[in-house]
Design a protein around this motif. Structure first.
Motif, short mmCIF file in Angstrom:
data_model
loop_
_atom_site.label_atom_id
_atom_site.label_comp_id
_atom_site.label_asym_id
_atom_site.label_seq_id
_atom_site.Cartn_x
_atom_site.Cartn_y
_atom_site.Cartn_z
N CYS A 62 0.82 -1.22 0.00
CA CYS A 62 0.00 0.00 0.00
C CYS A 62 0.85 1.27 0.00
O CYS A 62 0.34 2.35 -0.27
CB CYS A 62 -0.95 -0.01 1.20
SG CYS A 62 -0.08 -0.07 2.79
N HIS A 114 2.01 2.73 2.52
CA HIS A 114 1.88 3.49 3.77
C HIS A 114 3.10 3.26 4.65
O HIS A 114 3.72 2.21 4.60
CB HIS A 114 0.61 3.05 4.53
CG HIS A 114 -0.66 3.34 3.80
ND1 HIS A 114 -1.79 2.56 3.91
CD2 HIS A 114 -0.97 4.32 2.92
CE1 HIS A 114 -2.75 3.07 3.15
NE2 HIS A 114 -2.28 4.13 2.53
N CYS A 148 -3.07 0.95 8.98
CA CYS A 148 -2.17 -0.18 8.81
C CYS A 148 -0.79 0.23 9.29
O CYS A 148 -0.55 1.40 9.57
CB CYS A 148 -2.12 -0.61 7.34
SG CYS A 148 -0.96 0.36 6.35
N CYS A 170 -1.72 -3.04 4.01
CA CYS A 170 -3.17 -2.85 4.17
C CYS A 170 -3.95 -4.16 4.01
O CYS A 170 -5.18 -4.15 4.09
CB CYS A 170 -3.70 -1.81 3.19
SG CYS A 170 -3.75 -0.14 3.88
ZN LIG Z 1 -1.65 0.56 4.28
#
Ligand SMILES: [Zn+2]
Length: 211
Positions: free
Chosen positions: A64, A66, A108, A112
């Motif tokens: 993802c 992140h 997260c 994710c």
């Molecule tokens: Zn994520």
């Protein structure tokens, strides 16, 4: 172990028309998940969600992008948790339970994806993901039990919205429960109401409600 939603299908097979309705309504939500910052993927956390005439299968996106700066362990929502975190800005942890952080928003720690939300039109014979069980009786009577552990990652909102759709279409032929409370389903209910015109009336089934 981890924050989970549960469902029981009355039948191994969902009628073609009902299944197509579930798929088309869920598809209508996809652009809205994107707007909320929820990246959906196929069942294995890669590629696109699968929404076909035979299988609906999705997960959060594994890769993802992140940050993993806020290590959450296996997260659990706090009492009034809702929404989706802005990953680069927010530390959502407000406490802990024995496997990780309790968090105020879906988030997260760099992945994710969690468990696949897997909902075939026809449950394959003796498939281990589904098994004979009934929520209120000892005997399963052919009801098919399955679950999805989301750990309150962002795609949790998609899993709840998906289950709200299945309830709207299948009514008493599906029984839905959750580790979460009514307030944890509010985002999914509001999104369904806004886009599909139903959802606010949704309630989790309870063992003592004799439904
Ligand atoms: Zn994520």
């Amino acid at each position: 172990m981890g924050y989970t939603h549960y469902w029981y299908r009355k039948n191994k097979e969902v009628e073609v028309k009902s299944y197509e309705e579930i798929g088309s309504k869920f598809r209508a939500l996809l652009p809205h998940f994107e707007q909320l910052g929820v990246n959906l993927a196929g069942g294995n956390g890669k590629g696109e969600p699968e929404i076909s005439q035979t299988l609906i299968s999705f997960n959060g996106l594994e890769d993802c992008g992140h940050p993993s700066t806020h290590e959450l362990g296996i997260a659990w929502p706090s009492k009034n948790a809702n929404g989706v975190a802005k990953p680069w800005l927010e530390d959502v942890a407000s406490g802990s339970w024995h496997a990780g952080a309790t968090i105020d928003k879906r988030a997260c720690s760099g992945d994710c994806s969690h468990e696949t939300c897997w909902f075939p039109r026809v449950v394959p014979k003796d498939h281990s993901c589904y098994f004979d069980s009934h929520p209120t009786q000892e005997n399963g009577n052919g009801w098919q039990f399955n679950f999805c552990k989301t750990a309150y990652k962002p795609y949790d909102i998609a899993v709840t919205a998906f289950l709200i759709i299945t309830k709207h279409i299948l009514k008493k032929e599906i029984w839905i429960s959750s580790d979460g409370e009514t307030q944890h389903w509010a985002d999914g209910r509001i999104l369904c109401q806004k886009v599909l015109g139903f959802g606010v009336e949704f309630e989790l089934d309870r063992r003592d409600s004799n439904k």
